[in-house]
Scaffold this motif. Structure first.
Motif, PDB file in Angstrom:
ATOM      1  N   MET A  49      57.563   0.114   2.287  1.00 18.14           N
ATOM      2  CA  MET A  49      57.886  -0.938   1.325  1.00 18.14           C
ATOM      3  C   MET A  49      58.567  -0.325   0.110  1.00 18.14           C
ATOM      4  SD  MET A  49      54.592  -3.451   1.308  1.00 18.14           S
ATOM      5  CE  MET A  49      53.692  -3.871   2.821  1.00 18.14           C
ATOM      6  N   LEU A  50      59.786  -0.761  -0.150  1.00 18.12           N
ATOM      7  CA  LEU A  50      60.495  -0.370  -1.364  1.00 18.12           C
ATOM      8  C   LEU A  50      60.246  -1.468  -2.392  1.00 18.12           C
ATOM      9  CD1 LEU A  50      62.382   1.629  -2.746  1.00 18.12           C
ATOM     10  CD2 LEU A  50      64.319   0.413  -1.742  1.00 18.12           C
ATOM     11  N   GLU A  51      59.201  -1.249  -3.210  1.00 18.24           N
ATOM     12  CA  GLU A  51      58.707  -2.310  -4.102  1.00 18.24           C
ATOM     13  C   GLU A  51      58.041  -1.656  -5.313  1.00 18.24           C
ATOM     14  OE1 GLU A  51      58.204  -5.293  -5.944  1.00 18.24           O
ATOM     15  OE2 GLU A  51      58.601  -6.062  -3.906  1.00 18.24           O
ATOM     16  N   ASP A  52      58.325  -2.200  -6.512  1.00 17.64           N
ATOM     17  CA  ASP A  52      57.747  -1.607  -7.726  1.00 17.64           C
ATOM     18  C   ASP A  52      56.578  -2.411  -8.295  1.00 17.64           C
ATOM     19  OD1 ASP A  52      59.426  -3.705  -8.431  1.00 17.64           O
ATOM     20  OD2 ASP A  52      59.918  -2.832 -10.390  1.00 17.64           O
ATOM     21  N   LEU A  53      56.307  -3.589  -7.751  1.00 19.95           N
ATOM     22  CA  LEU A  53      55.205  -4.421  -8.243  1.00 19.95           C
ATOM     23  C   LEU A  53      54.055  -4.402  -7.246  1.00 19.95           C
ATOM     24  CD1 LEU A  53      57.194  -7.495  -9.621  1.00 19.95           C
ATOM     25  CD2 LEU A  53      56.298  -5.539 -10.901  1.00 19.95           C
ATOM     26  N   GLN A  54      52.890  -3.885  -7.676  1.00 18.72           N
ATOM     27  CA  GLN A  54      51.748  -3.762  -6.787  1.00 18.72           C
ATOM     28  C   GLN A  54      51.243  -5.130  -6.334  1.00 18.72           C
ATOM     29  OE1 GLN A  54      50.707  -0.736  -5.680  1.00 18.72           O
ATOM     30  NE2 GLN A  54      49.499  -1.947  -4.224  1.00 18.72           N
ATOM     31  N   ASP A  55      51.355  -6.128  -7.208  1.00 16.67           N
ATOM     32  CA  ASP A  55      50.900  -7.471  -6.822  1.00 16.67           C
ATOM     33  C   ASP A  55      51.726  -8.009  -5.654  1.00 16.67           C
ATOM     34  OD1 ASP A  55      49.006  -7.410  -8.779  1.00 16.67           O
ATOM     35  OD2 ASP A  55      50.125  -8.641 -10.223  1.00 16.67           O
ATOM     36  N   ASP A  56      53.042  -7.749  -5.682  1.00 18.13           N
ATOM     37  CA  ASP A  56      53.898  -8.220  -4.586  1.00 18.13           C
ATOM     38  C   ASP A  56      53.593  -7.469  -3.295  1.00 18.13           C
ATOM     39  OD1 ASP A  56      55.052  -9.999  -6.263  1.00 18.13           O
ATOM     40  OD2 ASP A  56      56.945  -8.924  -6.508  1.00 18.13           O
ATOM     41  N   VAL A  57      53.243  -6.185  -3.401  1.00 22.53           N
ATOM     42  CA  VAL A  57      52.833  -5.426  -2.212  1.00 22.53           C
ATOM     43  C   VAL A  57      51.602  -6.052  -1.594  1.00 22.53           C
ATOM     44  CG1 VAL A  57      51.916  -3.204  -1.392  1.00 22.53           C
ATOM     45  CG2 VAL A  57      53.828  -3.247  -3.005  1.00 22.53           C
ATOM     46  N   GLY A  58      50.663  -6.449  -2.439  1.00 16.73           N
ATOM     47  CA  GLY A  58      49.448  -7.084  -1.949  1.00 16.73           C
ATOM     48  C   GLY A  58      49.740  -8.404  -1.248  1.00 16.73           C
ATOM     49  N   LEU A  59      50.646  -9.184  -1.815  1.00 18.61           N
ATOM     50  CA  LEU A  59      51.008 -10.459  -1.189  1.00 18.61           C
ATOM     51  C   LEU A  59      51.637 -10.246   0.195  1.00 18.61           C
ATOM     52  CD1 LEU A  59      52.502 -12.395  -4.255  1.00 18.61           C
ATOM     53  CD2 LEU A  59      50.353 -12.876  -3.064  1.00 18.61           C
ATOM     54  N   ILE A  60      52.496  -9.248   0.277  1.00 18.36           N
ATOM     55  CA  ILE A  60      53.170  -8.954   1.560  1.00 18.36           C
ATOM     56  C   ILE A  60      52.149  -8.508   2.594  1.00 18.36           C
ATOM     57  CG2 ILE A  60      54.800  -7.394   2.695  1.00 18.36           C
ATOM     58  CD1 ILE A  60      56.404  -7.394   0.045  1.00 18.36           C
ATOM     59  N   GLU A  61      51.237  -7.597   2.178  1.00 19.15           N
ATOM     60  CA  GLU A  61      50.229  -7.098   3.117  1.00 19.15           C
ATOM     61  C   GLU A  61      49.295  -8.220   3.560  1.00 19.15           C
ATOM     62  OE1 GLU A  61      49.850  -2.411   1.762  1.00 19.15           O
ATOM     63  OE2 GLU A  61      48.452  -3.901   0.946  1.00 19.15           O
ATOM     64  N   HIS A  62      48.974  -9.113   2.644  1.00 14.58           N
ATOM     65  CA  HIS A  62      48.101 -10.246   2.983  1.00 14.58           C
ATOM     66  C   HIS A  62      48.784 -11.158   4.002  1.00 14.58           C
ATOM     67  CE1 HIS A  62      45.207 -13.495   2.564  1.00 14.58           C
ATOM     68  NE2 HIS A  62      46.216 -14.333   2.322  1.00 14.58           N
ATOM     69  N   ALA A  63      50.079 -11.431   3.823  1.00 11.70           N
ATOM     70  CA  ALA A  63      50.808 -12.311   4.743  1.00 11.70           C
ATOM     71  C   ALA A  63      50.855 -11.698   6.143  1.00 11.70           C
ATOM     72  CB  ALA A  63      52.224 -12.557   4.221  1.00 11.70           C
ATOM     73  N   LEU A  64      51.045 -10.391   6.212  1.00 10.50           N
ATOM     74  CA  LEU A  64      51.120  -9.719   7.527  1.00 10.50           C
ATOM     75  C   LEU A  64      49.757  -9.696   8.197  1.00 10.50           C
ATOM     76  CD1 LEU A  64      53.456  -6.706   6.631  1.00 10.50           C
ATOM     77  CD2 LEU A  64      54.058  -8.778   7.881  1.00 10.50           C
ATOM     78  N   SER A  65      48.713  -9.411   7.427  1.00 15.49           N
ATOM     79  CA  SER A  65      47.353  -9.379   7.987  1.00 15.49           C
ATOM     80  C   SER A  65      46.932 -10.747   8.475  1.00 15.49           C
ATOM     81  CB  SER A  65      46.363  -8.867   6.931  1.00 15.49           C
ATOM     82  OG  SER A  65      46.685  -7.551   6.543  1.00 15.49           O
ATOM     83  N   ARG A  66      47.292 -11.782   7.718  1.00 16.53           N
ATOM     84  CA  ARG A  66      46.961 -13.168   8.106  1.00 16.53           C
ATOM     85  C   ARG A  66      47.581 -13.522   9.456  1.00 16.53           C
ATOM     86  NH1 ARG A  66      49.706 -16.815   4.192  1.00 16.53           N
ATOM     87  NH2 ARG A  66      51.433 -16.259   5.580  1.00 16.53           N
ATOM     88  N   ASP A  67      48.777 -12.978   9.734  1.00 12.48           N
ATOM     89  CA  ASP A  67      49.448 -13.258  11.009  1.00 12.48           C
ATOM     90  C   ASP A  67      49.041 -12.296  12.120  1.00 12.48           C
ATOM     91  OD1 ASP A  67      50.797 -15.394   9.958  1.00 12.48           O
ATOM     92  OD2 ASP A  67      52.607 -14.258   9.472  1.00 12.48           O
ATOM     93  N   GLY A  68      48.100 -11.408  11.835  1.00 13.33           N
ATOM     94  CA  GLY A  68      47.589 -10.513  12.858  1.00 13.33           C
ATOM     95  C   GLY A  68      48.515  -9.364  13.196  1.00 13.33           C
ATOM     96  N   VAL A  69      49.362  -8.960  12.270  1.00 16.44           N
ATOM     97  CA  VAL A  69      50.282  -7.848  12.523  1.00 16.44           C
ATOM     98  C   VAL A  69      49.549  -6.535  12.262  1.00 16.44           C
ATOM     99  CG1 VAL A  69      52.452  -6.757  11.862  1.00 16.44           C
ATOM    100  CG2 VAL A  69      52.247  -9.250  11.827  1.00 16.44           C
ATOM    101  N   PRO A  70      49.443  -5.656  13.257  1.00 18.46           N
ATOM    102  CA  PRO A  70      48.796  -4.356  13.029  1.00 18.46           C
ATOM    103  C   PRO A  70      49.766  -3.424  12.301  1.00 18.46           C
ATOM    104  CG  PRO A  70      49.534  -4.510  15.306  1.00 18.46           C
ATOM    105  CD  PRO A  70      49.860  -5.829  14.650  1.00 18.46           C
ATOM    106  N   PHE A  71      49.362  -2.859  11.182  1.00 20.45           N
ATOM    107  CA  PHE A  71      50.300  -2.034  10.425  1.00 20.45           C
ATOM    108  C   PHE A  71      49.582  -1.069   9.495  1.00 20.45           C
ATOM    109  CE2 PHE A  71      49.363  -5.440   7.481  1.00 20.45           C
ATOM    110  CZ  PHE A  71      49.414  -4.842   6.239  1.00 20.45           C
ATOM    111  N   THR A  72      50.288  -0.011   9.145  1.00 15.64           N
ATOM    112  CA  THR A  72      49.958   0.837   7.998  1.00 15.64           C
ATOM    113  C   THR A  72      51.191   0.815   7.115  1.00 15.64           C
ATOM    114  OG1 THR A  72      50.755   2.820   9.124  1.00 15.64           O
ATOM    115  CG2 THR A  72      48.386   2.345   9.281  1.00 15.64           C
ATOM    116  N   SER A  73      51.004   0.895   5.822  1.00 13.22           N
ATOM    117  CA  SER A  73      52.143   0.766   4.917  1.00 13.22           C
ATOM    118  C   SER A  73      52.180   1.901   3.911  1.00 13.22           C
ATOM    119  CB  SER A  73      52.099  -0.577   4.191  1.00 13.22           C
ATOM    120  OG  SER A  73      50.951  -0.638   3.348  1.00 13.22           O
ATOM    121  N   LEU A  74      53.375   2.125   3.405  1.00 17.39           N
ATOM    122  CA  LEU A  74      53.592   3.098   2.339  1.00 17.39           C
ATOM    123  C   LEU A  74      54.531   2.476   1.328  1.00 17.39           C
ATOM    124  CD1 LEU A  74      53.337   5.996   1.174  1.00 17.39           C
ATOM    125  CD2 LEU A  74      55.348   6.601   2.555  1.00 17.39           C
ATOM    126  N   GLN A  75      54.111   2.489   0.059  1.00 20.73           N
ATOM    127  CA  GLN A  75      54.928   1.905  -1.007  1.00 20.73           C
ATOM    128  C   GLN A  75      55.663   3.014  -1.763  1.00 20.73           C
ATOM    129  OE1 GLN A  75      52.713   0.328  -4.260  1.00 20.73           O
ATOM    130  NE2 GLN A  75      54.546  -0.295  -5.421  1.00 20.73           N
TER     131      GLN A  75
END
Length: 388
Positions: free
Chosen positions: A13-39
Motif C-alpha cells: 500500500m502506497l498510502e500516507d494516512l494510517q486511517d485510510d490503510v485501516g479502512l482498506i484492510e477492513h474492506a478486504l477482510s470483510r470480503d474474505g480476502v486473505p492477505f498480508t500488507s505493507l504500508q
C-alpha cells in the motif's frame, strides 16, 4: 469472494494516512480476502518494498507529500514488475482516471466506494494472468517461427546442394556414355542398346532432380512481382526445349494480346510454361502427321487469361482428376517424379490464380489458366522500398 483468491496475497500500500490503510484492510477482510500488507509512503520505501516484499498487488493513493502514483507506475515499468497496480484515492476527475489507465494502472477505486476493491483486485489479477499467458504464447510462437525459418533455410540449402551434387556427376556420366556410344559405332554397336538405357535412366533422374528444385523454390520463395515480357518468356521456353526429342517436328503458335502490361512473378511463370511445354513435347502423338502447341494469352487490367492447347496423346477420363496430384504419373513414358503438373498447380495457387483442364484421349489437351494482373501492387511495393 474467497474462491477468487487461492493464496494469501501480499499487498503493498502506497498510502500516507494510517486511517485510510485501516479502512482498506477492513474492506478486504470483510470480503474474505486473505492477505498480508505493507504500508510505505516514500519513493525509497516503495523501491525497497518492490525488491524485498515482492508484492502480488499494489494499491496506491494518488498524491503523497513527496511522491505520487504516476511516479510509482514509472518505477514499476523501469524495474519490470508486472503486478496489478490499482489506484485507491479520493475523488478524481474522469480525465485523470483515464490518464492513469493509459500509463499502466489496472483500475481505480474511490475511497468512498471500497466495496468494489476486492472485485477490482480479482479482475486485475485475472487480466494480468491472461496478458502473461498471451505474451508467453507470442514468445513461444516467435521461437517456433524462428526455428521453422532456420529449418526451411537449411532444407533449401540441403535441396540445392544435394541436387547440384547429384546433377554434376550425372552430367559427367552422360558425357562418358555419349563418348562410349561413339566408340561403340566402330565396334559393331555391341553395347549401343545398353548405352541407350543408361542414357535414358540418367535423363529420368535429372528430370526428377529438376522437379524437386522447382518444387522447393515454389514452396519456399516469396512471390516477386515485376513487369513480365510474356512473349519473350514463352519463346525462351521453347528455345530451352529445342533439345528435347521430337520438339523440332511440333508447330508452335504463340498469340499474346496485351491491353496493358502483365505484372506477375516471372520465375513462377517460367516454371509453369516449362512444365506444360515439356509435357506436350514428351506426350506428343508421334503417329499424327501434324503436331502443334498453341498458346494464346490475353492480358487485361485485372487478369491474364492463358489458353494452352496441344494435339498430343491426351489424358484418359479416369485420370483427368488426378493429374495435379503429387507424384502422379499418367503414363510409363513419364521421366520425372510426377511433380510437374503438381508444381504448375501450386505455382498458380501461389499467384492467386486458377487452372482447368479438359482432354480427349487420343485427341489432345487444353489448359485454361487465369492469373491476376498485380499491376496495382507495384506502386505500393516501390513506395514501401523508398520509405525503408
Amino acid at each position: 469472494m474467497k474462491s477468487a483468491f487461492k493464496k494469501e496475497l501480499k499487498i503493498l500500500m502506497l498510502e500516507d494516512l494510517q486511517d485510510d490503510v485501516g479502512l482498506i484492510e477492513h474492506a478486504l477482510s470483510r470480503d474474505g480476502v486473505p492477505f498480508t500488507s505493507l504500508q510505505v509512503d516514500s519513493r525509497d520505501e516503495f523501491v525497497q518494498a518492490l525488491q524485498g516484499f515482492l508484492p502480488d498487488v499494489i494499491l496506491s493513493d494518488h498524491s503523497l507529500p513527496q511522491f505520487n502514483s504516476i511516479e510509482a507506475l514509472k518505477i514499476c515499468k523501469e524495474y519490470g514488475y508486472n503486478v496489478p497496480f490499482i489506484l485507491v484515492t479520493g475523488t478524481v476527475s474522469e480525465e485523470f482516471a483515464v490518464s492513469c489507465l493509459k500509463q499502466g494502472a489496472d483500475d481505480y477505486v474511490l475511497k468512498s466506494n471500497l466495496a468494489r476493491l476486492s472485485s477490482a483486485i480479482a479482475n486485475s489479477m485475472r487480466q494480468r494472468q491472461v496478458e502473461i499467458r498471451r505474451r508467453q504464447a507470442e514468445a513461444a510462437l516467435r521461437k517456433q517461427n524462428e526455428e521453422l525459418t532456420k529449418i526451411n533455410k537449411e532444407l533449401d540449402s540441403f535441396v540445392y546442394s544435394v541436387s547440384h551434387n547429384l546433377r554434376a556427376p550425372l552430367m559427367s556420366v552422360l558425357g562418358l556414355v555419349q563418348l562410349a556410344k561413339m566408340d561403340d559405332d566402330s565396334h559393331q554397336r555391341l553395347f549401343h542398346e545398353y548405352f541407350n538405357r543408361i542414357e535414358y535412366s540418367i535423363h529420368k533422374l535429372d528430370e526428377t532432380l529438376k522437379e524437386i528444385l522447382d518444387y522447393s523454390r515454389n514452396a519456399r520463395s516469396e512471390v516477386c512481382i515485376e513487369r513480365v515480357n510474356l512473349r519473350g518468356l514463352i519463346e525462351e521456353t521453347f528455345d530451352r526445349m529445342r533439345y528435347l526429342s521430337g520438339s523440332e517436328g511440333i508447330e508452335k503458335e504463340i498469340v499474346v494480346e496485351e491491353e496493358v502490361p502483365l505484372f506477375s512473378d516471372a520465375h513462377r511463370l517460367i516454371v509453369i510454361f516449362n512444365n506444360l511445354v515439356s509435357n506436350s513435347i514428351k506426350y506428343r502423338a508421334v503417329t499424327k502427321e501434324r503436331q502443334f502447341i498453341r498458346i494464346h494469352v490475353r492480358v487485361t487490367r485485372t487478369d491474364a487469361f492463358i489458353h494452352f492447347e496441344d494435339n498430343g496423346i491426351g489424358i484418359s477420363p479416369e485420370l483427368i482428376t488426378k493429374i495435379f496430384d503429387m507424384f502422379f504419373r499418367a503414363t510409363s513414358k513419364s521421366e520425372g517424379a510426377g511433380l510437374g503438373l503438381y508444381i504448375v498447380k501450386e505455382a498458380i495457387d501461389k499467384l492467386g490464380g486458377s487452372i482447368q483442364v479438359r482432354s480427349d484421349f487420343g485427341e489432345g489437351t487444353v489448359f485454361e489458366m487465369r492469373l491476376p494482373n498485380k499491376q496495382d501492387i507495384v506502386p505500393l511495393i516501390t513506395t514501401q522500398q523508398q520509405a525503408s
